[in-house]
Design an enzyme around this catalytic site. Structure first.
Site, PDB file in Angstrom:
ATOM      1  N   GLU A 227       6.322  -6.335   5.712  1.00  0.00           N
ATOM      2  CA  GLU A 227       5.918  -5.013   5.246  1.00  0.00           C
ATOM      3  C   GLU A 227       6.594  -4.801   3.888  1.00  0.00           C
ATOM      4  O   GLU A 227       7.809  -4.770   3.794  1.00  0.00           O
ATOM      5  CB  GLU A 227       6.332  -3.924   6.238  1.00  0.00           C
ATOM      6  CG  GLU A 227       5.960  -2.526   5.743  1.00  0.00           C
ATOM      7  CD  GLU A 227       6.041  -1.428   6.810  1.00  0.00           C
ATOM      8  OE1 GLU A 227       6.403  -1.731   7.962  1.00  0.00           O
ATOM      9  OE2 GLU A 227       5.730  -0.276   6.472  1.00  0.00           O
TER      10      GLU A 227
ATOM     11  N   GLY B 209       0.854  -1.196   0.000  1.00  0.00           N
ATOM     12  CA  GLY B 209       0.000   0.000   0.000  1.00  0.00           C
ATOM     13  C   GLY B 209       0.882   1.235   0.000  1.00  0.00           C
ATOM     14  O   GLY B 209       2.069   1.167   0.331  1.00  0.00           O
ATOM     15  N   ASN B 210       0.290   2.360  -0.345  1.00  0.00           N
ATOM     16  CA  ASN B 210       1.038   3.611  -0.490  1.00  0.00           C
ATOM     17  C   ASN B 210       1.769   4.000   0.810  1.00  0.00           C
ATOM     18  O   ASN B 210       1.505   3.430   1.880  1.00  0.00           O
ATOM     19  CB  ASN B 210       0.071   4.734  -0.899  1.00  0.00           C
ATOM     20  CG  ASN B 210       0.742   5.816  -1.737  1.00  0.00           C
ATOM     21  OD1 ASN B 210       1.978   5.911  -1.780  1.00  0.00           O
ATOM     22  ND2 ASN B 210      -0.045   6.633  -2.397  1.00  0.00           N
ATOM     23  N   ILE B 211       2.651   4.952   0.723  1.00  0.00           N
ATOM     24  CA  ILE B 211       3.285   5.539   1.910  1.00  0.00           C
ATOM     25  C   ILE B 211       2.163   6.021   2.843  1.00  0.00           C
ATOM     26  O   ILE B 211       1.232   6.676   2.372  1.00  0.00           O
ATOM     27  CB  ILE B 211       4.171   6.755   1.514  1.00  0.00           C
ATOM     28  CG1 ILE B 211       5.266   6.356   0.523  1.00  0.00           C
ATOM     29  CG2 ILE B 211       4.769   7.417   2.753  1.00  0.00           C
ATOM     30  CD1 ILE B 211       6.052   7.548  -0.044  1.00  0.00           C
TER      31      ILE B 211
ATOM     32  N   THR C 279       2.659  -0.655   8.734  1.00  0.00           N
ATOM     33  CA  THR C 279       3.323  -0.983  10.002  1.00  0.00           C
ATOM     34  C   THR C 279       2.292  -1.291  11.088  1.00  0.00           C
ATOM     35  O   THR C 279       2.427  -2.275  11.826  1.00  0.00           O
ATOM     36  CB  THR C 279       4.230   0.184  10.445  1.00  0.00           C
ATOM     37  OG1 THR C 279       5.212   0.407   9.429  1.00  0.00           O
ATOM     38  CG2 THR C 279       4.952  -0.134  11.745  1.00  0.00           C
ATOM     39  N   THR C 280       1.252  -0.461  11.158  1.00  0.00           N
ATOM     40  CA  THR C 280       0.182  -0.663  12.143  1.00  0.00           C
ATOM     41  C   THR C 280      -0.511  -1.999  11.903  1.00  0.00           C
ATOM     42  O   THR C 280      -0.819  -2.733  12.844  1.00  0.00           O
ATOM     43  CB  THR C 280      -0.854   0.469  12.010  1.00  0.00           C
ATOM     44  OG1 THR C 280      -0.153   1.698  11.979  1.00  0.00           O
ATOM     45  CG2 THR C 280      -1.832   0.448  13.158  1.00  0.00           C
TER      46      THR C 280
ATOM     47  N   SER D 220      -0.148   4.239   4.316  1.00  0.00           N
ATOM     48  CA  SER D 220      -1.411   3.498   4.233  1.00  0.00           C
ATOM     49  C   SER D 220      -1.689   2.678   5.490  1.00  0.00           C
ATOM     50  O   SER D 220      -2.785   2.152   5.663  1.00  0.00           O
ATOM     51  CB  SER D 220      -1.417   2.593   2.988  1.00  0.00           C
ATOM     52  OG  SER D 220      -0.326   1.702   3.032  1.00  0.00           O
ATOM     53  N   GLY D 221      -0.712   2.538   6.357  1.00  0.00           N
ATOM     54  CA  GLY D 221      -0.941   1.836   7.625  1.00  0.00           C
ATOM     55  C   GLY D 221      -0.325   0.446   7.678  1.00  0.00           C
ATOM     56  O   GLY D 221      -0.734  -0.392   8.491  1.00  0.00           O
TER      57      GLY D 221
END
Ligand code: TTP
Ligand code: MG
Length: 230
Positions: free
Chosen positions: A103, A27-29, A34-35, A31-32
């Site tokens: 990731e 997903g884009n920079i 890591t979460t 976009s979540g």
């Protein structure tokens, strides 16, 4: 509980199989990703490998990420070569658990970021060719395959706000336009499936929502992972 059950059953399915079930979170920079990984990190059967962004910010005293943003035409090749190396390192890292969740991947580095730099004229053609030759060699000679891609799908305006509010110093000057281009590369690759080879089935998640609203999606996602494996 649902979650634990799912991963327990995945665990059984993977027994006797030395290669873990491998998931790339894309997903884009902002976009979540890591979460999203953090949510799954608590589970016994999953190893989550966060993106080595900190390794790109401190390489023997040099900040490659910062250099790349300050002068992409000069430092893009340096940065992306190093990204490719650190991704290969994660792809080939043996893990002790049956499910490996990463990731990003070497694939999105090539198909979204390198492609964007090159097609927008920021990366000279010879630099692009050298990187791409390396990439093709890696694909031929190493196992960088995955079993599932989770695509955290966002709109560029939303991730732009998130990026500015998390305030990574190096990203302070990244314009909305850059995120729009990256978005399009993710879309064409993972959603419309019309650009590059897609290395695994894709599960699309609406990731515009705030984190508190994502709990239900985590469960949906776990159920779909289960289907994908079955
Ligand atoms: P992302 O890989 O998108 O990671 P993130 O932590 O920003 O995402 P999320 O919020 O979803 O967890 O980007 C990290 C930084 O590295 C970002 O500034 C973009 C940059 N980058 C490149 O320039 N080229 C690349 O190939 C990759 C993978 C990242
Ligand atoms: Mg991240």
């Amino acid at each position: 509980a649902h979650c634990r059950q799912l991963f327990a059953s995945l665990s059984k399915m993977s027994k006797g199989n030395s290669k873990p079930f491998t998931i790339f979170v894309e997903g884009n920079i902002g976009s979540g990703k890591t979460t999203f990984l953090k949510h799954f990190a608590a589970l016994d059967n999953v190893v989550t490998l966060a993106e080595p962004v900190d390794r790109w910010r401190e390489v023997r005293g040099e900040n490659f990420l910062d250099l790349m943003y300050s002068d992409p035409s000069r430092w893009g090749i340096t940065f992306q070569t190093y990204v490719q190396l650190t991704m290969l390192d994660l792809h080939t890292k043996p893990v002790e658990r049956p499910i490996k969740m990463m990731e990003r991947s070497i694939h999105s580095a090539r198909y979204c970021f390198v492609e964007n730099l090159h097609s927008s004229g920021l990366m000279p053609n010879p630099d692009f060719i050298a990187l791409d030759e390396w990439f093709n060699w890696i694909l031929k000679n190493h196992d960088v395959a995955g079993n599932l891609i989770i695509y955290l799908r966002t709109t560029p305006e939303v991730v732009h706000k998130r990026m500015l509010s998390r305030a990574r110093t190096e990203e302070s000057c990244v314009p909305l336009d850059y995120l729009q281009k990256l978005h399009q590369f993710h879309e064409d690759w993972l959603y419309h499936r019309k650009s590059f080879n897609c290395p695994a089935p894709v599960l699309v998640i609406d990731a515009d929502k705030d984190l508190e609203m994502m709990a239900a999606d985590f469960l949906t996602c776990e159920a779909k992972i289960s289907d994908a494996v079955a």
